[in-house]
Write a protein that holds these residues in place. Structure first.
Motif, short mmCIF file in Angstrom:
data_model
loop_
_atom_site.label_atom_id
_atom_site.label_comp_id
_atom_site.label_asym_id
_atom_site.label_seq_id
_atom_site.Cartn_x
_atom_site.Cartn_y
_atom_site.Cartn_z
N GLN A 151 13.01 -4.58 -1.63
CA GLN A 151 13.10 -3.29 -2.79
C GLN A 151 11.94 -2.98 -3.09
OE1 GLN A 151 15.28 -5.79 -2.85
NE2 GLN A 151 15.49 -6.57 -5.18
N ASP A 152 10.84 -3.93 -2.67
CA ASP A 152 9.26 -3.75 -3.17
C ASP A 152 8.58 -2.98 -2.10
OD1 ASP A 152 9.78 -5.06 -5.69
OD2 ASP A 152 9.21 -6.91 -4.71
N LEU A 153 9.14 -2.58 -1.23
CA LEU A 153 8.68 -1.91 -0.02
C LEU A 153 8.14 -0.59 -0.40
CD1 LEU A 153 10.80 -2.46 3.39
CD2 LEU A 153 8.39 -3.09 2.84
N ALA A 154 9.13 0.24 -1.17
CA ALA A 154 8.52 1.50 -1.71
C ALA A 154 7.29 1.41 -2.36
CB ALA A 154 9.65 2.10 -2.52
N LYS A 155 7.20 0.72 -3.46
CA LYS A 155 5.91 0.27 -3.97
C LYS A 155 4.65 0.36 -3.00
CE LYS A 155 4.79 -3.30 -6.56
NZ LYS A 155 5.40 -4.57 -7.23
N ILE A 156 4.84 -0.68 -2.09
CA ILE A 156 3.66 -0.95 -1.40
C ILE A 156 3.52 0.27 -0.34
CG2 ILE A 156 3.04 -2.38 0.82
CD1 ILE A 156 3.04 -3.87 -1.82
N PHE A 157 4.43 0.85 0.01
CA PHE A 157 3.91 2.05 0.98
C PHE A 157 3.49 3.39 0.00
CE2 PHE A 157 6.13 2.83 5.20
CZ PHE A 157 6.35 1.64 5.24
N HIS A 158 4.00 3.32 -1.41
CA HIS A 158 3.24 4.23 -2.29
C HIS A 158 1.71 3.92 -2.42
CE1 HIS A 158 3.71 7.03 -5.30
NE2 HIS A 158 2.61 6.33 -5.94
N SER A 159 1.34 2.53 -2.60
CA SER A 159 -0.07 2.28 -2.73
C SER A 159 -0.75 2.34 -1.37
CB SER A 159 -0.15 0.70 -3.05
OG SER A 159 0.62 0.37 -4.08
N GLU A 160 -0.26 2.07 -0.38
CA GLU A 160 -0.88 2.18 0.90
C GLU A 160 -0.99 3.66 1.00
OE1 GLU A 160 -2.26 0.49 2.90
OE2 GLU A 160 -2.49 1.71 4.90
N PHE A 161 -0.24 4.56 0.97
CA PHE A 161 -0.35 6.06 0.95
C PHE A 161 -1.71 6.46 0.13
CE2 PHE A 161 2.31 8.30 4.14
CZ PHE A 161 2.76 7.18 4.67
N GLY A 162 -1.51 5.88 -1.08
CA GLY A 162 -2.47 6.40 -2.10
C GLY A 162 -3.86 6.09 -1.66
N ASP A 163 -3.92 4.59 -1.10
CA ASP A 163 -5.20 4.45 -0.37
C ASP A 163 -5.81 5.32 0.94
OD1 ASP A 163 -6.83 2.33 -1.08
OD2 ASP A 163 -6.13 1.04 0.40
N VAL A 164 -4.71 5.58 1.69
CA VAL A 164 -5.18 6.60 2.97
C VAL A 164 -5.51 7.52 2.42
CG1 VAL A 164 -4.02 7.70 4.69
CG2 VAL A 164 -3.44 5.36 4.30
N LEU A 165 -4.82 8.45 1.23
CA LEU A 165 -5.06 9.80 0.83
C LEU A 165 -6.31 9.69 -0.08
CD1 LEU A 165 -1.59 10.82 -0.33
CD2 LEU A 165 -2.75 11.20 1.81
N SER A 166 -7.02 8.72 0.00
CA SER A 166 -8.21 8.64 -0.98
C SER A 166 -9.73 8.42 0.01
CB SER A 166 -8.28 7.57 -1.94
OG SER A 166 -8.33 6.42 -1.46
N VAL A 167 -9.45 8.55 1.18
CA VAL A 167 -10.58 8.18 2.21
C VAL A 167 -11.45 9.24 1.92
CG1 VAL A 167 -11.46 8.21 4.45
CG2 VAL A 167 -9.11 6.58 3.74
N ILE A 168 -12.84 8.78 1.87
CA ILE A 168 -13.61 9.67 1.70
C ILE A 168 -15.02 9.36 2.81
CG2 ILE A 168 -13.76 9.99 -0.69
CD1 ILE A 168 -15.83 8.13 -1.04
#
Lengths: 555, 446
Positions: free
Chosen positions: B234-251
């Motif tokens: 059930q914690d997968l969603a949280k991790i995916f959320h964090s991971e996508f947050g990371d991915v979306l902030s690449v500069i």
């Protein structure tokens, strides 16, 4: 051996009629199926082979592209200035996903890259691992002229032994490459082992005799190969219920695709070793080829079963029909028996009283005497008929007993003739008798009379055109032979064997309109046989000649 | 004359315009490079070790004017038999939720693997989210674990739209041991290293207690992706959320770092990250940098004796990267300079606290790696001793710089030492330790 009854015979025949075609048909379909199976197996095998070949070609194409790529890389690297070489090669390695190490050999055999000063740990490891390869210039010459795979045991110093296989690139690509990279002399693959792992090295030698060796990242190579192969979903569209595995030199599964679920330790339906440089790898095809064949069997079996049921149904139908007819026939026979029994007594009374009346008539009562004669004659005929019927049914039950008593055959014959004379006279016929059995012998008078009655009655019915009936008696030791010959139309050849069968009547114009039961001759023959003799038809030119022979001994 | 005057004028205008343009482009520079020594003042007349911190910090872009970097993501899901039930359900939900964060400029693909590999959603622009979600919902678990092939196919989907101007990433979820295809951590590491060269990084998410954390960290480490341990589905969603947050902030992407040590200065090791040391040169690479996040590496060097009062260049740093805002290759450079002093007090006073803390943190982190190795060998006392020593080191160093952060880490390490003991929980603790060690080494944001 127990004699089979007609019923049992019919049963056996019917069973045979059913089982035989089924057996033949199933055998035929089995053979057909077997052939089909062989053909199918063959087709399946060639399909499998072609599938595996396609996979091999696909993987081969990867190496062909790779060779072209690496040769062009070699061009770039070879044109570099000596001073910049080290840095540039390192840049190349840092950018190249597939190549993880490189060595460059000068024509003198010394290493141009990595050079001895300022060498990274990785480079150092690579150089020491591949020393047996780069320090052996023969590896890069030997194969240049021939396109054959060679396995070499390269030993360096006395300690390290390295298993190395070297392959020249296919000639076809050399041509293709020659046009675009004219200063390449030769190239080829070296397959070697570091630790436990199979690794590949591609080398290119240019016109200055420099050799560049590209050490491939084996995991990346595998990844690229996997990407050239279909995934599970793609594959299931082209060929379902099968799977293909890519296996390495240790038979470990590297990749698998296809929708078929392979059981543990399942045997592959086909295996193909890949061509160099992956000569120790193979592709294996798995699938369930029995499924298709099984389906065919089901079809055939259903067909056979349907045929069998139809045959059995038909057999049962015929058997029941026959059974029903048999019962009906038996009922008829028993009815006739009953009736005959019941008729016997009144008939005897009629005859007795008619004879009594004849005795008491005066000479002048011609007319009445004539009537009485007819009554007597007809009642005699009726008695014979009834006796026949009763004998027949008794014979069927094997209930006739021969009761031999001493007597003279000729007298018995005479008595029978007397009974017929009146009727024959009416039809314009007469007897010609020749007696020569005057000695007393043992015989059953009733039986002989019955037989003769039948024979005379036949002659009277069918041979009145012939006028005469010749009767001869003869005694030969313990046998007596009585021949009855008429001069009628005779019996056609085709019917000769059948006239003794019960209820058989020669169907011709002659018999039309003439009443008869068709059992007379049968009864006569049975009685003759019971009497230790036989009744036979003797070959003759005119009319019918029946020969009765009986045993007249005292036993 | 007039004509030539006019020409000069025009040339002047053009050049001044160009100057303005360069200033403008300099303004969107998204990365700050800092090259610092933990101890800028070194003891004189003595060969000694020193730590150089090369730090790259993403600057938060102005959200209104700057569009975020489009992504190219392959979600690779383990659907082997062990994923049946809750796990696959949560994985599906997490993937769908994550994709909902993306927009029409982004590209996504979904690959699943068990014994075989299936490309469930081939690389596609995230336009029809319902359609993608429907395809994901059909995933059912069954079979073995062809992890290597799964990652390979995922990377291949990425390659269809691979671009230096996108964030190219494979997100791998696995709950079991790879048992079809290559399965050694080093082999997956090799694949990761190769993908990194193309600019593809692999984030690995280990679910439950059945996966191989060495394999997952190596794959992520060599490709500069993230790694996370998720015990409950059930914690997968949280991790995916964090991971996508990371991915979306690449500069910035494709960050190549080259360090030249001055003559006489010998590089010893890079802490936490992989790199190549050739003579006095060190090369390493980061696949991407995120906004408002610091990524750094610590280089341990040996400095030859210097005279008191002397100033000496220790290392010069060159950084090349791909600026995701203007899609240009840009370069930064920095220099670490040390001075020498006879006074020990002067040395201590000059300490750069932040850099010193980070250096100590990374040294201690390396010790955790060693402790895990010793524990794997079954040598629990030695493993505990290593962590104890690491804790002592942290305690001592924290006193020198009066660091709360290091003190906290010391307590953490002591806790880790206790965690080594239990045989029953080792499987879980090892995963936790690995994850922690990995995050610390790579400065993972979540």
């Amino acid at each position: 051996m127990r004699k089979l009854t007609a019923q049992q015979k019919i049963k056996y025949v019917l069973v045979l009629l059913i089982t035989l075609p089924i057996c033949i048909l199933s055998w035929l379909s089995y053979e057909l199926q077997k052939n089909e199976q062989i053909v199918q197996a063959h087709q399946a095998q060639s399909l499998i082979d072609s599938q595996l070949k396609r996979v091999e070609r696909e993987l081969q194409a990867y190496f062909e592209q790779l060779e072209i790529q690496l040769r062009s890389d070699q061009q770039t690297l070879a044109n570099l200035q000596q001073s910049k070489l080290t840095d540039q090669v390192r840049d190349y390695l840092q950018a190249s996903p597939l190549v993880q190490n490189i060595f460059i050999l000068a024509n003198s055999g010394s290493l141009l890259f990595p050079s001895n000063n300022q060498i990274s740990i990785k480079e150092e490891n690579f150089i020491s691992q591949t020393k047996p390869i780069w320090s052996n210039p023969e590896l890069f010459q030997h194969l240049a002229s021939q396109d054959e795979a060679q396995q070499l045991q390269v030993s360096t110093d006395s300690t390290a032994r390295l298993e190395v296989e070297a392959f020249a690139s296919p000639a076809s690509q050399k041509k293709a490459v020659a046009s675009f990279a004219p200063n390449i002399l030769s190239s080829g693959w070296i397959s070697w082992y570091s630790g436990n792992h199979h690794r590949l090295l591609f080398w290119v030698k240019d016109s200055l005799n420099r050799v560049i060796g590209f050490d491939l990242n084996r995991m990346r190579m595998l990844s690229d190969l996997i990407n050239r192969l279909p995934d599970a979903s793609q594959y299931s569209k082209s060929l379902h219920q099968s799977a293909i595995r890519l296996l390495n030199d240790k038979s470990n599964i590297l990749y698998q695709w296809g929708s078929y679920v392979i059981k543990e330790n399942e045997q592959a339906l086909g295996t193909r070793y890949l061509s160099p440089p992956l000569a120790n790898w193979k592709v294996a095809y798995f699938g369930d080829n029995s499924k298709m064949v099984n389906l065919n069997w089901v079809g055939t079996l259903t067909g056979l079963l349907a045929f069998m049921i139809a045959l059995i149904g038909l057999g049962v139908y015929f058997y029941r029909e026959q059974q029903r007819e048999m019962i009906q026939a038996q009922q008829r026979v028993s009815f006739v028996n009953q009736v005959s029994h019941e008729l016997k007594t009144p008939l005897t009374n009629i005859r007795m009283y008619a004879e009594l009346l004849t005795d008491q008539l005066y000479e002048e009562d011609q007319q009445q005497s004539k009537y009485l004669k007819v009554i007597t004659g007809e009642s005699l005929r009726l008695s014979r008929l009834i006796e026949n019927v009763l004998n027949f049914s008794r014979a069927q039950r094997n209930a006739i007993k021969i009761n031999k008593l001493p007597g003279i055959i000729d007298e018995c014959v005479k008595n029978t003739i007397v009974a017929f004379e009146a009727t024959l006279h009416n039809k314009g016929m007469q007897f010609e008798v020749s007696y020569s059995a005057e000695q007393p012998v043992y015989f059953d008078k009733g039986v002989i009379e019955q037989i003769l009655n039948n024979l005379f009655s036949n002659a009277e019915k069918y041979a009145h055109d012939g006028k005469n009936i010749s009767v001869t008696t003869q005694l030969l030791n313990e046998h007596c032979k009585i021949t009855v010959q008429d001069y009628g139309p005779g019996i056609p050849t085709y019917a000769r064997n059948r006239i003794f069968e019960p209820f058989y009547r020669v169907s011709s114009k002659l018999t039309d309109g003439i009443s008869g039961t068709g059992i007379g001759l049968n009864i006569a023959r049975q009685l003759a046989r019971l009497h230790g003799g036989d009744l036979t038809l003797s070959g003759m030119e005119v009319g019918t000649c029946l020969v009765l022979s009986i045993n007249v001994s005292s036993e | 004359m007039k004509v030539s005057n006019f020409k000069q004028l025009a040339a002047g205008v053009v050049s001044s315009l160009m100057l303005v343009a360069t200033i403008a482009s300099a303004r969107v520079e998204p990365i700050n490079l800092a090259v610092d020594l933990a101890t800028p003042v070194l003891e004189a007349d003595k060969a000694q070790k020193a730590f150089v911190k090369i730090s790259l910090t993403g600057i938060k872009p102005d959200q209104a004017t700057v569009k975020r970097t489009p992504t190219n993501i392959a979600i690779v899901l383990d659907k082997s038999g062990s994923m049946q039930g809750n796990k696959i359900r949560h994985a599906r939900d997490a993937a769908i939720m994550a994709i909902n964060q993306l927009g029409a400029e982004d590209i996504v693909s979904v690959v699943t693997y068990d014994t075989t590999v299936s490309v469930v959603v081939p690389a596609t622009k995230v336009v029809n989210k319902t359609n993608i979600a429907n395809m994901i919902r059909q995933i059912q678990a069954n079979g073995s674990t062809a992890l290597f092939a799964g990652v390979s196919k995922g990377a291949d989907e990425i390659r269809k739209y691979i671009s230096a101007n996108r964030v190219n990433r494979v997100i791998l979820l696995s709950d079991g041991l790879a048992n079809v295809g290559p399965q050694l951590p080093s082999e997956l590491g090799q694949l990761g290293a190769s993908l990194a060269k193309e600019g593809i990084s692999v984030t690995t998410i280990g679910l439950g207690l059945g996966y191989n954390e060495d394999l997952m960290t190596q794959l992520a480490g060599y490709s500069d992706g993230n790694h996370a341990f998720v015990e409950n589905a059930q914690d997968l969603a949280k991790i995916f959320h964090s991971e996508f947050g990371d991915v979306l902030s690449v500069i910035a992407q494709g960050v190549n770092i080259e360090i030249h040590c001055a003559s006489g200065v010998r590089p010893i090791r890079i802490l936490g990250r992989e790199g190549e040391v050739i003579g006095n040169k060190v090369r390493t690479r980061l696949n991407q940098l995120y906004s408002t996040q610091e990524k750094y590496l610590i280089l341990e060097v040996e400095v030859p004796p210097g005279k008191a009062g002397q100033q000496k260049d220790i290392a010069s740093v060159q950084v090349n990267y791909n600026n995701m805002f203007n899609k240009k290759q840009e370069a930064l450079s920095g220099l670490a300079v040390a001075s020498f002093s006879q006074s020990k007090q002067q040395v201590v006073e000059a300490i750069n606290k932040d850099v010193y803390e980070d250096s100590v943190e990374q040294v201690a982190n390396e010790e955790t790696k060693k402790a895990i190795r010793l524990r794997d060998e079954g040598n629990i006392p030695a493993a505990k001793a290593a962590l104890k020593q690491s804790a002592d080191y942290l305690a001592e160093e924290s006193k020198i710089v009066k660091s709360e952060k290091l003190k906290k880490q010391q307590e953490e390490v002591l806790g880790d030492a206790a965690a080594l003991e239990s045989e029953a929980d080792w499987n879980k603790n090892r995963k936790l330790l690995k994850e922690k060690q990995y995050k610390r080494a790579k400065q993972q944001s979540y």
